[in-house]
Scaffold this motif. Structure first.
Motif, short mmCIF file in Angstrom:
data_model
loop_
_atom_site.label_atom_id
_atom_site.label_comp_id
_atom_site.label_asym_id
_atom_site.label_seq_id
_atom_site.Cartn_x
_atom_site.Cartn_y
_atom_site.Cartn_z
N PHE A 79 29.35 17.36 5.47
CA PHE A 79 29.01 15.99 5.09
C PHE A 79 30.21 15.08 5.34
O PHE A 79 31.35 15.44 5.04
CB PHE A 79 28.62 15.92 3.61
CG PHE A 79 27.23 16.39 3.34
CD1 PHE A 79 26.18 15.50 3.26
CD2 PHE A 79 26.97 17.74 3.17
CE1 PHE A 79 24.90 15.93 3.01
CE2 PHE A 79 25.69 18.18 2.92
CZ PHE A 79 24.64 17.27 2.83
N MET A 105 25.20 13.93 7.61
CA MET A 105 25.10 15.38 7.42
C MET A 105 24.94 16.06 8.77
O MET A 105 24.13 15.63 9.60
CB MET A 105 23.92 15.73 6.51
CG MET A 105 23.76 17.24 6.28
SD MET A 105 22.48 17.65 5.06
CE MET A 105 21.01 17.18 5.95
N ARG A 466 16.48 19.36 -5.26
CA ARG A 466 17.83 19.37 -4.71
C ARG A 466 18.06 20.64 -3.92
O ARG A 466 17.34 21.64 -4.10
CB ARG A 466 18.88 19.24 -5.82
CG ARG A 466 19.01 20.49 -6.68
CD ARG A 466 20.05 20.34 -7.77
NE ARG A 466 20.19 21.57 -8.54
CZ ARG A 466 20.92 21.70 -9.65
NH1 ARG A 466 21.58 20.65 -10.12
NH2 ARG A 466 21.01 22.86 -10.26
N LEU A 474 28.44 20.42 -2.54
CA LEU A 474 27.48 19.34 -2.27
C LEU A 474 26.06 19.79 -2.51
O LEU A 474 25.69 20.94 -2.24
CB LEU A 474 27.64 18.88 -0.83
CG LEU A 474 28.99 18.27 -0.48
CD1 LEU A 474 29.12 18.12 1.02
CD2 LEU A 474 29.16 16.92 -1.16
N PRO A 476 22.46 17.64 -1.67
CA PRO A 476 21.56 16.50 -1.44
C PRO A 476 20.31 16.65 -2.31
O PRO A 476 19.86 17.77 -2.57
CB PRO A 476 21.23 16.59 0.05
CG PRO A 476 21.50 18.00 0.43
CD PRO A 476 22.58 18.51 -0.48
N TYR A 477 19.76 15.54 -2.74
CA TYR A 477 18.59 15.60 -3.62
C TYR A 477 17.66 14.43 -3.33
O TYR A 477 18.05 13.40 -2.78
CB TYR A 477 19.01 15.59 -5.09
CG TYR A 477 19.77 14.38 -5.54
CD1 TYR A 477 19.11 13.24 -6.00
CD2 TYR A 477 21.16 14.35 -5.52
CE1 TYR A 477 19.82 12.11 -6.42
CE2 TYR A 477 21.88 13.23 -5.93
CZ TYR A 477 21.19 12.13 -6.40
OH TYR A 477 21.89 11.01 -6.81
N ALA A 524 16.69 9.06 -2.68
CA ALA A 524 17.42 10.25 -2.24
C ALA A 524 18.91 9.98 -2.38
O ALA A 524 19.36 8.82 -2.34
CB ALA A 524 17.08 10.62 -0.81
N LEU A 526 23.09 12.18 -3.01
CA LEU A 526 23.99 13.32 -2.83
C LEU A 526 24.88 13.47 -4.05
O LEU A 526 25.39 12.47 -4.58
CB LEU A 526 24.84 13.12 -1.59
CG LEU A 526 25.76 14.27 -1.19
CD1 LEU A 526 24.94 15.44 -0.64
CD2 LEU A 526 26.76 13.82 -0.14
N THR A 537 27.51 11.44 -8.44
CA THR A 537 26.24 11.23 -7.76
C THR A 537 26.18 9.84 -7.15
O THR A 537 26.70 8.87 -7.72
CB THR A 537 25.06 11.40 -8.73
OG1 THR A 537 25.19 10.46 -9.81
CG2 THR A 537 25.02 12.82 -9.29
N ASP A 539 23.04 7.55 -4.92
CA ASP A 539 21.72 7.57 -4.31
C ASP A 539 21.20 6.16 -4.06
O ASP A 539 21.70 5.18 -4.62
CB ASP A 539 20.72 8.39 -5.13
CG ASP A 539 20.51 7.87 -6.54
OD1 ASP A 539 20.27 6.66 -6.70
OD2 ASP A 539 20.56 8.67 -7.48
#
Length: 563
Positions: A79, A105, A466, A474, A476-477, A524, A526, A537, A539
């Motif tokens: 990332f 990414m 996630r 890391l 991502p979610y 979304a 990270l 976090t 987003d």
């Protein structure tokens, strides 16, 4: 009492022991080398692993090669985070400041995906400008094709108003928007990225680009940017110096035959405080009449994850610097290419299979409808008396262009990849209004603008998915939620009686208070874990409140506590 004679004897013994080790060590090593079989053995290097994407040098494995140039792709499952500042000084008028945040990414098979947001500060005003989605693909592994071509595509969503026109309006004036300042149009951009390393030390990258706006003045821009850099502190790539330039040819629908030509040139410096972070500074200076006097870039970037994931050194003579010395001491041919073997320890687990998360964050919300109220209250009376009220354009629930606030959420992850929770936020918002009263029999004429300063709150139930990337901090979610939003939506309705004349009708305003509405929100982001129980976090989400005039975007950044 301390025995001085005994102390002197002890120090002398230690000195003789150290001296003996210094003389006997090389002799012992030579003796062992003499007994080494002729069969070559893999050499294990215990130093820092060399970061690489598909065999590329580290400086070309970071997505952004310099402030204006991108190069190649990221290693798989790594990332890249970037914070970029650009300040432009013009020959006439105030400066323009742009702030860009990007996250990218790396994916397998030489693919990358990215998201980017840009904010502008100009002449006392500012706000969000664009949100972008990007993708790139390298045609082959490093050095398989000359110049290592990479394809890049980006789509930009305009979310703000145009505060600074790059091209002056045509003589005689252009068309003006009746609803207020024009909105930043959507646009697409394609690029060809080229990059190469020369002589084992010099790194070079070049971008050819074309961008076109979909609406508005339909601006078209093409040009190139390139940079060349050479390491000064070679062993750990800590400091690089170079030169950078950019050429832009820009036209709009009214100036196709008279383009704006901008060419800037200047030095660039890249410094790595740590193995994962880098600071780039590029003061570029205008070389044409259409160029800004100065265009200064400052970027801070982080690279996490797969940067160290590949144990084999890149195909580059520069990186044999780490191994040639040790290899030559072994008595073998130092010119032979070697393979670096690195011990990979077991990966720590930063995310549990079952855990509670408490997240506290600050937020910035930007509305889908640009704020442009009608400049005249008389127009409101006149248009209402004619049956077509003109109230201006603005978000009907939150109000203005943007709002700041904060919130938090509580989630339970019943497995490593999915969780449910509840969240709430509050926004400090402002909404325009009016108070109009006309009575021809008195006569009384009241025309007042009012402002609804309000706090908007929301509570939602959420579902979060996630993916903690193995061997990294890391995750991502993506998340979605449904709930209620309250505290906004105040409105005024004007009633008129009489002829369609703003100064001959009776008019009265009815005021309506705040409303509670259903809110759907999805987004979304990270998360980066500093420790198993503490993370950061970020987003980006989109909220839907029953219609495009109420919808809004939201950026959140906060701290997460896991237990």
């Amino acid at each position: 009492m301390l025995n001085v004679h005994f102390l002197r004897q002890t120090l002398l013994h230690y000195a003789l022991l150290i001296a003996g080790a210094c003389f006997l060590g090389p002799a012992l090593n030579d003796s062992l080398r003499g007994q080494t079989p002729t069969t070559e053995e893999p050499i294990v290097i215990t130093g820092e692993e060399v970061p690489s994407a598909y065999g590329a040098p580290p400086g070309l494995s970071r997505s952004r090669f310099s402030n204006t140039v991108n190069a190649y792709v990221l290693p798989p499952w790594s990332f890249f985070f970037g914070e970029l500042f650009e300040g432009q000084g013009f020959r006439h008028g105030p400066p323009d400041y742009l702030f860009t945040q990007e996250v990218e990414m790396g994916l397998p098979y030489r693919f990358n995906i990215a998201a980017e947001s840009q904010f502008e500060r100009f002449n006392g005003g500012g706000g969000a400008q664009t949100v972008s989605l990007e993708a790139r693909w390298a045609l082959a592994d490093w050095n398989k094709i000359p110049l290592n071509p990479t394809l890049f595509a980006e789509y930009k969503f305009g979310v703000g108003t145009i505060r600074h026109e790059e091209v002056p309006p045509p003589s005689g004036g252009g068309e003006e928007e009746e609803s207020g300042p024009p909105k930043v149009p959507d646009a697409y951009e394609v690029r060809l990225l080229l990059a190469q390393e020369f002589f084992g030390r010099l790194e070079w990258a070049m971008n050819w680009f074309f961008e076109k706006e979909n609406t508005g003045d339909r601006g078209r821009e093409w040009g190139f940017s390139q940079a060349a850099m050479i390491p000064v502190l070679l062993p750990e790539e800590r400091l690089k110096l170079g030169i950078e330039m950019e050429y832009r040819n820009l036209t709009v629908k009214d100036t196709r035959g008279d383009p704006l030509n901008s060419f800037t040139l200047g030095p660039t410096v890249a410094w790595k405080p740590t193995a994962s972070t880098r600071l780039d500074i590029s003061p570029l200076f205008g070389c044409t009449h259409d160029s800004p006097v100065a265009d200064v870039f400052v970027a801070f970037s982080w690279l996490f994850g797969g940067e160290r994931g590949e144990a084999e050194a890149p195909v580059s003579s520069r990186f044999r610097y780490y191994t040639d010395a040790a290899y030559a001491r072994s008595g073998k041919d130092s010119g032979k290419e070697m393979k670096q073997v690195a011990y990979v320890p077991p990966c720590p687990q930063w995310y549990r299979d079952r855990e509670w998360n408490v997240n506290l964050w600050g937020t910035y919300a930007f509305t889908n409808t640009e704020f442009a109220p009608n400049p005249s209250l008389v127009d409101i009376v006149q248009s209402t008396s004619e049956g077509n009220p003109v109230l201006g354009t603005y978000d009907r629930y939150i109000g203005g262009d943007h709002a700041w606030g904060g919130g938090g959420d509580l989630k339970y992850f019943f497995c490593r990849y999915a969780g449910v929770g509840v969240e709430g936020f509050a926004l400090d918002a402002s909404k325009p209004g009016f108070n109009i009263f006309e009575d021809q029999s008195v006569p009384i004429f009241v025309h007042q603008r009012i402002n609804h300063d309000h706090t908007i709150g929301s509570v939602l139930g959420t579902v979060t998915l996630r993916y903690p990337i193995p061997c990294t901090r890391l995750a991502p979610y993506a998340w979605g939620g449904v709930g209620a939003i309250f505290g906004g939506g105040e409105r005024e309705t004007l009633h008129t009686q009489g002829p369609p004349d703003a100064f001959a009708v009776n008019a009265q305003t009815d005021h309506f208070g705040s409303e509670t509405k259903v809110l759907g929100q999805f987004g979304a982001g990270l998360e980066f874990r500093f420790a198993r129980n503490f993370g950061w976090t970020n987003d980006l989400s989109f909220g839907v409140i029953g219609g495009p005039r109420n919808n809004f975007g939201m950026f959140r950044s906060g701290l997460n506590f896991a237990f």
